[in-house]
Scaffold this motif. Sequence first.
Motif, PDB file in Angstrom:
ATOM      1  N   GLY A 255       0.811  -1.336   0.021  1.00 51.99           N
ATOM      2  CA  GLY A 255      -0.117  -0.161  -0.013  1.00 51.99           C
ATOM      3  C   GLY A 255       0.981   1.212   0.129  1.00 51.99           C
ATOM      4  O   GLY A 255       0.428   2.439  -0.550  1.00 51.99           O
TER       5      GLY A 255
ATOM      6  N   ALA B 266      -4.686   2.675  -1.038  1.00 50.96           N
ATOM      7  CA  ALA B 266      -5.958   3.576  -0.767  1.00 50.96           C
ATOM      8  C   ALA B 266      -6.133   4.777  -1.867  1.00 50.96           C
ATOM      9  O   ALA B 266      -4.978   5.439  -1.868  1.00 50.96           O
ATOM     10  CB  ALA B 266      -6.028   3.794   0.562  1.00 50.96           C
TER      11      ALA B 266
ATOM     12  N   VAL C 217      -2.481  -6.227   0.064  1.00 50.72           N
ATOM     13  CA  VAL C 217      -3.012  -4.787   0.118  1.00 50.72           C
ATOM     14  C   VAL C 217      -2.632  -3.842  -0.506  1.00 50.72           C
ATOM     15  O   VAL C 217      -1.128  -3.889  -0.638  1.00 50.72           O
ATOM     16  CB  VAL C 217      -2.927  -4.532   1.688  1.00 50.72           C
TER      17      VAL C 217
END
Length: 243
Positions: free
Chosen positions: A167, A191, A188
């Motif tokens: 991320g 975002a 992950v």
Amino acid sequence: IPAMPEIDFTKFGEVEVVPMTKIQKITAFNMHRNWLNIPAVTQFDDADITELEAFRKGLKAEAEKRGVKLTPLPFLLKACAAALRAEPTFNVSITADGESLVKKDYVNIGIAADTPNGLMVPVIRDVDKKGLWQLAEEANAIIKKARDGKLTPADMQGGCFTISSLGAMGGNGFTPIVNAPEVAILGVSKAQMKPIWNGKDFEPRNMLPLALSYDHRAINGADCGRFFTYLVSVIADVRRLLL
Ligand code: CAO
């Protein structure tokens, strides 16, 4: 499997041949073994971390006072531990003879860490029994230990599930390779603010792309659907971890 042909790269330009380190060789061996042995499926979803990020930012001053770096990772550890308890089909291993499932009543989670020596996966124990601050402290400490090249074999054993977070680096998604004898791994990615339809308008929400790879010998699609839906719901509203 068919052998790879040997190629004389010097025919195409200047090259340097560098022997792989011991850790690179172990990683290559394990990845290859897992890739060939595990019929893996990867399912994707986005978790809404708008509230989680507001909560995390609100804890920044306290984190500084405690001398702890509070990234989204300890929240993800906590949420994954809750999902492993809620959907125990994910907390198993397959015996080497392929005849039985080992069901586990403990929740240890590995963190894939990029270190100067290569990829290491230290394990945090009993994640379900620990609070956010303790998880943040332990994650900070074990990642530092990994980067200092000081992990012991025991630090890397006993995992039930792995989180691999790229991320901080970017990317929309990737398909992680299951870290046997575990049967699932969460990838992950970075975002991003996205326009999400709330039934009336598009609302800007902070969305975290997740990819869940699982061993289809131990886990079925419906199990994954339940685990992933639950995981995304607790990440979206961490108050649900209290329920
Ligand atoms: N989206 C956006 N920003 C993110 C994020 C995400 N998913 N995850 C972390 N960030 C932010 C953090 O919040 C931090 O910013 P702030 O300081 O402003 O809070 C910044 O990125 C740096 O985070 P970090 O990388 O230092 O810490 P982390 O807890 O997120 O990750 C670790 C720790 C060990 C997982 C990571 O450093 C690492 O090594 N990742 C590589 C794993 C890997 O190689 N996986 C591949 C394995 S298979 O090939």
